[in-house]
Design an enzyme around this catalytic site. Sequence first.
Site, PDB file in Angstrom:
ATOM      1  CD  GLU A  31      10.787   5.839  19.147  1.00 16.69           C
ATOM      2  OE1 GLU A  31      10.696   5.399  17.994  1.00 16.69           O
ATOM      3  OE2 GLU A  31      10.513   7.000  19.469  1.00 16.69           O
ATOM      4  NE  ARG A 258       7.061  -3.449  10.224  1.00 20.40           N
ATOM      5  CZ  ARG A 258       7.719  -2.754  11.146  1.00 20.40           C
ATOM      6  NH1 ARG A 258       9.023  -2.684  11.126  1.00 20.40           N
ATOM      7  NH2 ARG A 258       7.048  -2.117  12.090  1.00 20.40           N
ATOM      8  CE  LYS A 268       6.934   0.707  18.729  1.00 18.25           C
ATOM      9  NZ  LYS A 268       8.237   0.912  19.330  1.00 18.25           N
TER      10      LYS A 268
HETATM   11  P1  ATP Z   1       6.398   0.125  15.059  1.00 22.26           P
HETATM   12  O1  ATP Z   1       6.337   0.606  13.656  1.00 22.26           O
HETATM   13  O2  ATP Z   1       5.376  -0.853  15.429  1.00 22.26           O
HETATM   14  O3  ATP Z   1       6.537   1.238  16.047  1.00 22.26           O
HETATM   15  P2  ATP Z   1       9.174  -0.175  15.097  1.00 22.26           P
HETATM   16  O4  ATP Z   1       9.947  -0.922  14.103  1.00 22.26           O
HETATM   17  O5  ATP Z   1       9.219   1.304  15.047  1.00 22.26           O
HETATM   18  O6  ATP Z   1       7.737  -0.718  15.101  1.00 22.26           O
HETATM   19  P3  ATP Z   1      10.780  -0.488  17.403  1.00 22.26           P
HETATM   20  O7  ATP Z   1      10.314  -0.340  18.772  1.00 22.26           O
HETATM   21  O8  ATP Z   1      11.711   0.527  16.882  1.00 22.26           O
HETATM   22  O9  ATP Z   1       9.490  -0.618  16.552  1.00 22.26           O
HETATM   23  O10 ATP Z   1      11.346  -1.941  17.097  1.00 22.26           O
HETATM   24  C1  ATP Z   1      12.095  -2.729  17.946  1.00 22.26           C
HETATM   25  C2  ATP Z   1      12.585  -3.903  17.158  1.00 22.26           C
HETATM   26  O11 ATP Z   1      11.497  -4.719  16.791  1.00 22.26           O
HETATM   27  C3  ATP Z   1      13.272  -3.471  15.876  1.00 22.26           C
HETATM   28  O12 ATP Z   1      14.448  -4.216  15.700  1.00 22.26           O
HETATM   29  C4  ATP Z   1      12.274  -3.761  14.813  1.00 22.26           C
HETATM   30  O13 ATP Z   1      12.902  -4.063  13.603  1.00 22.26           O
HETATM   31  C5  ATP Z   1      11.514  -4.960  15.410  1.00 22.26           C
HETATM   32  N1  ATP Z   1      10.158  -5.014  14.889  1.00 22.26           N
HETATM   33  C6  ATP Z   1       9.223  -4.056  14.942  1.00 22.26           C
HETATM   34  N2  ATP Z   1       8.106  -4.437  14.295  1.00 22.26           N
HETATM   35  C7  ATP Z   1       8.349  -5.676  13.823  1.00 22.26           C
HETATM   36  C8  ATP Z   1       7.595  -6.615  13.056  1.00 22.26           C
HETATM   37  N3  ATP Z   1       6.366  -6.346  12.648  1.00 22.26           N
HETATM   38  N4  ATP Z   1       8.167  -7.802  12.757  1.00 22.26           N
HETATM   39  C9  ATP Z   1       9.401  -8.079  13.169  1.00 22.26           C
HETATM   40  N5  ATP Z   1      10.154  -7.248  13.871  1.00 22.26           N
HETATM   41  C10 ATP Z   1       9.655  -6.046  14.203  1.00 22.26           C
HETATM   42 MG    MG Z   2       8.940   3.103  15.201  1.00 21.73          MG
END
Ligand code: ATP
Ligand code: MG
Length: 758
Positions: A31, A258, A268
């Site tokens: 996102e 994760r 983020k």
């Molecule tokens: P955040 O909570 O940091 O915003 P998110 O999961 O909402 O992370 P996205 O931008 O939606 O972030 O994630 C993009 C991709 O990266 C998704 O497939 C997510 O599963 C993966 N991802 C995000 N954070 C991690 C992490 N800490 N380890 C592994 N993969 C991750």
């Molecule tokens: Mg998110």
Amino acid sequence: MSEHKDFLRTIVEEDLQKGKYKEIITRFPPEPNGFPHIGHAKSICINFGIAKDYKGHCNLRMDDTNPTTEDTKYVEALKDAVKWLGFDWGDTVYYTSDYFGKIYDYAIELIKMGKAYVDSLNEEEIREYRGTVTQPGRRSVYAQRSIEENLDLLERMRKGEFKEGEHVLRAKIDMSAANMKMRDPLLYRIRHAHHFRTQNEWCIYPMYDFAHCLSDYIEGVSHSICTLEFENNRDIYDWLLDELNLTPPRPYQHEFARLGINYTVMSKRKLLELVNGNYVNGWDDPRMPTIAGYKRRGYTPESILNFCDQIGIAKANSMVDVSLLEFCIRDDLNKKAPRVMCVLDPIKVTIENYEGAEEIEASYYPHDVPKEGSRKIPFSKEVYIEREDFEENPPKDYNRLTLEQPVRLRHAYIITCKEVIKDANGNIVEIKAEYNPNSKSGQDTSGIKVKSAIQWVCAKKAKTIEVRLYDRLYKNEAPEELEDLNPDSLHIIKNALIEPAVITDKADERFQFERQGYFYADPIDYTDEHPVFNKIVGLKDSWAKKTKEAESAPKLQPKAAPKQETPKVQVAGSEAPMSEVQKALFEKYTNELKLNSEVANILARDEKLSSFYEEALRVLNSPVNLANIIANEVARELKEKELKELKFTALHIAELIKMVDDETISNKIAKQIFEEMAQTGESPTKIVESKGLVQISDPAVILPIIHEIIAKNLDNVEKFKAGNTKLLGFFVGQVLKATNGKANPQVVNELVAQQLNA
Ligand code: ATP
Ligand code: MG
């Protein structure tokens, strides 16, 4: 391809064998609401890595369904990160918003099938009707609306006839499903907001659960890989794709753990808070765990890729020690970075018997680095050395310059202290010294013995630079709050002195400042008039020791610049060449056992350590983990003791590491057990049993505890739901407390968030 096939690659291979897909298509679907962090790097490596390994393709897709938080600057940052890591998404960046039209059509289809309805309960009521983990929900009366009425309402929602929250579109699944996510999940909501790409075309936006599976399908994705917190969403994913009677093949979702790293936060939202509150200097602040931050700090893409490879892909969440990441960058730069001399805290040395000036030719690289290049180092009567490399009242093991003890100026001569000049306050302002003309490095016939070689710069020719030293962003391992930030995470030195070749010659952008660490010319602030260098990482992991000091004297610790210990193996020039046997071991450790060269160097050069290591390897095939504990913890013990004086054996170490490998205990607990074992000689298994240190990661064990704590604190649950998200930390803390700290914090965090948000 990675050597060990992980469970995801196993699935992909099976699917290929079965002929389920013609081509492997994965996607990285962030996102665009913040800069990507190291957790995203893991996901990028997995998705792009799998596509590459199986000659498929990985799409870069911006999951832009939330108009209020997204922005093109984040899209650019995401593209930069993927590119910098060396991956290629082809010609097109995809956007979920490109499919808004198609997704809307699918919604109409569901309504026509009687599988979706417009609900007009408010948010509060929707939550209440959903029930709890132990109680089924009940369906809204609006679920009885006719297909025509639903079609009409959705159309009018789209036209903007209603206020936000007045209606939502829901799937009609099962209000008593055990998986609470399946209790008629929301598909669309009204948002009267400007979207950075579709502008004002839409005022209804599809929810993640609806948009994600369909975007995957539309793009022909075969394997939809996401993190574990989406495990329960998988049922919605499958339900939607199955109900819609799509032309096969359809994608399937697979979850992996994760990445969490200690001493930092990995979300983020939290990182945005740091940026907006000016706790750091932007998203690319070198202290940030963002890819842009690592890049600006001087990390190489290779080091991050290697890190992602090292941590592997698993199904159990765990916290990775940040020192592993530091290991990876050190390992990479050790092979690449030119060695130069910089003095961070200069004190003047006047060499009274030296007249004139000369230039000393010196190699940029030590003998074991397969790179060539050299520079000329100016030398004259006045030089600067590091203030801490001279001691008037040295402790016992001090091996640098003292009133009695000579020292070598690296690449140059041996000097002896003659006199110390102090100011009115008793601070040393200058050292008067003499050099021995027959002691020049490489042609030394002086016969003088020295214990070390120190860095120096020529007073006349040295250049002034700014050096930025970084420490951990947070002071504790699992930070929750802003108060956990480390107030001393940035230390700026304005007047460090560096040998001139670094500025004029520019052999590279990354250097090893001898005995200090690895440094990088700051890509933004560096100018020739005002050179600025970031410290990337020290020469060895000095943190373990530091934490201990901090524990024993938690208060009143005046914090100077982080001190780097004189590294045992890195004082180039004073390091003896390896014997044939040592060389052979070193080769084996780096090539066959894949140890990084620093650890391999420590083990290969020390017969006690290498034989200890070999013995442990005979009973446990875990070369990297065994090497790490032996090169650090065991080596520390062996500094003061003989092998036979140790209370533990190689078998004990193997036993201990086995428990780490099995995830019975965390790395942190392993260190604790090691200390205990080294003192008492008790077997690690016994220690774990008697102290009950087994890590708990099983949700089946943790969930009941969470439910109990939730039930006891319903008032806080209310506050949380009303927006006080800081209470998440409260609940996590309660659970950890209830398990005496044995629950895996990462797992607890996710389960608590999931339960509270259910
Ligand atoms: P955040 O909570 O940091 O915003 P998110 O999961 O909402 O992370 P996205 O931008 O939606 O972030 O994630 C993009 C991709 O990266 C998704 O497939 C997510 O599963 C993966 N991802 C995000 N954070 C991690 C992490 N800490 N380890 C592994 N993969 C991750
Ligand atoms: Mg998110």
